[in-house]
Design an enzyme around this catalytic site. Structure first.
Site, PDB file in Angstrom:
ATOM      1  N   SER A  14       0.779  -1.063   0.147  1.00 51.61           N
ATOM      2  CA  SER A  14       0.040  -0.015  -0.011  1.00 51.61           C
ATOM      3  C   SER A  14       0.907   1.056  -0.034  1.00 51.61           C
ATOM      4  O   SER A  14       1.867   1.278  -0.538  1.00 51.61           O
ATOM      5  CB  SER A  14      -1.048  -0.092   1.169  1.00 51.61           C
ATOM      6  OG  SER A  14      -0.319  -0.167   2.401  1.00 51.61           O
ATOM      7  N   ASP A 187       3.547  12.052   8.904  1.00 52.06           N
ATOM      8  CA  ASP A 187       2.058  12.115   9.208  1.00 52.06           C
ATOM      9  C   ASP A 187       1.581  11.552  10.030  1.00 52.06           C
ATOM     10  O   ASP A 187       0.379  11.437  10.218  1.00 52.06           O
ATOM     11  CB  ASP A 187       1.346  12.410   7.939  1.00 52.06           C
ATOM     12  CG  ASP A 187       1.273  10.817   7.086  1.00 52.06           C
ATOM     13  OD1 ASP A 187       2.025   9.907   7.750  1.00 52.06           O
ATOM     14  OD2 ASP A 187       0.558  10.419   6.295  1.00 52.06           O
ATOM     15  N   HIS A 190       2.929   7.595   7.747  1.00 54.74           N
ATOM     16  CA  HIS A 190       3.937   7.211   6.605  1.00 54.74           C
ATOM     17  C   HIS A 190       5.374   7.456   7.165  1.00 54.74           C
ATOM     18  O   HIS A 190       5.611   8.241   7.933  1.00 54.74           O
ATOM     19  CB  HIS A 190       3.659   7.855   5.317  1.00 54.74           C
ATOM     20  CG  HIS A 190       2.251   7.430   4.846  1.00 54.74           C
ATOM     21  ND1 HIS A 190       1.353   8.459   4.984  1.00 54.74           N
ATOM     22  CD2 HIS A 190       1.985   6.394   4.185  1.00 54.74           C
ATOM     23  CE1 HIS A 190       0.035   7.808   4.433  1.00 54.74           C
ATOM     24  NE2 HIS A 190       0.483   6.597   3.874  1.00 54.74           N
TER      25      HIS A 190
END
Length: 208
Positions: A14, A187, A190
Site C-alpha cells: 500500500s 504524518d 507514513h
C-alpha cells in the site's frame, strides 16, 4: 529491457510502499544499495488493503512468466486495521480475512519459483496524535490506533512463522527508538527518512 537481465526485487503493498521513494525512504535506500546489481520494481498503491491485493496477484505475479522476481517485499496491514466506515466502503478488513488474504499472498509468491525469496513487513506503529491532526474529513470515521496496528502486526508475524516466510516486525522495531513518536513519521503513519535510514534487515543478497 535495457542491457543484460538483472535480478528483480519487487516492492508490493500500500502507501508505505508507494511512498518508499519519498523523503529518502527505504525504497530509495534499496535502489542505492543494489544499484548495478538488481532492478527494483515498485508496485505500491495508496489506500490498498490485503483484499485488493489478492485480486491482482495473477496479473502482477503470473506463474507462467519467463522471469520471476528474486525477492518480493510485501506490506499490507495498516489500512486493513483501520476502523470500518459506516458506508462499508473503507479499507478495513476483518482480522480473520486479513490473515487468510496474507496466507494467499504468501502461498502464491512461494509457488512462483524455487529461488524467489519473500519478506513480509508487519504493520508499523502510528502516532495517533499526529495522525489526528493530519486526518481529512473524508476519512474522519475511520480510526487508526496503535493498538490495532499491534494486533494486525502480531497476526502477520504469526502467519509468517506458520508458512515459513521471513518477516520484519516493524511495530516493535520502530518503538525501540526513544524518540519514535517525533522522528519516525511524516504524518503519523507514513515513514520518514529518519525512520528508514538505519534499516539493515535486507543484508547482502547472494544472487544464484
Amino acid at each position: 529491457m535495457v542491457g543484460p537481465n538483472r535480478p528483480q526485487i519487487v516492492l508490493f503493498g500500500s502507501s508505505i510502499v508507494q511512498l518508499s521513494y519519498s523523503h529518502g525512504g527505504w525504497g530509495s535506500i534499496l535502489s542505492h544499495f543494489y544499484s548495478r546489481k538488481a532492478d527494483i520494481i515498485l508496485r505500491g498503491y495508496y489506500g490498498w488493503n490485503s483484499r485488493r491485493a489478492i485480486q491482482v496477484l495473477d496479473q502482477l505475479f503470473p506463474k507462467d512468466a519467463a522471469t520471476q522476481p528474486s525477492l518480493v517485499i510485501v506490506y499490507f496491514g495498516g489500512n486493513d486495521s483501520m476502523g470500518p466506515h459506516s458506508s462499508g466502503l473503507g479499507p478495513h478488513v476483518p482480522l480473520p480475512e486479513y490473515i487468510e488474504n496474507m496466507r494467499k499472498i504468501a502461498n502464491h509468491l512461494k509457488n512462483l519459483s524455487d529461488t524467489t525469496r519473500i519478506i513480509f513487513l508487519s504493520s508499523p506503529p502510528v502516532n495517533e496524535v499526529q495522525r489526528h491532526k493530519k486526518k481529512s474529513t473524508v476519512v474522519s470515521e475511520m480510526v487508526r490506533t496503535n493498538e490495532m496496528c499491534r494486533v494486525y502486526s502480531e497476526a502477520c508475524i504469526e502467519l509468517c512463522h506458520e508458512v515459513g516466510v521471513k518477516v520484519v516486525d516493524l511495530w516493535t522495531a520502530i518503538q525501540e527508538k526513544d524518540d519514535w513518536l517525533t522522528t519516525c513519521f511524516t504524518d503519523g503513519v507514513h515513514l520518514s527518512a529518519e525512520d528508514t535510514s538505519d534499516w539493515t534487515f535486507y543484508g547482502e543478497i547472494k544472487w544464484d
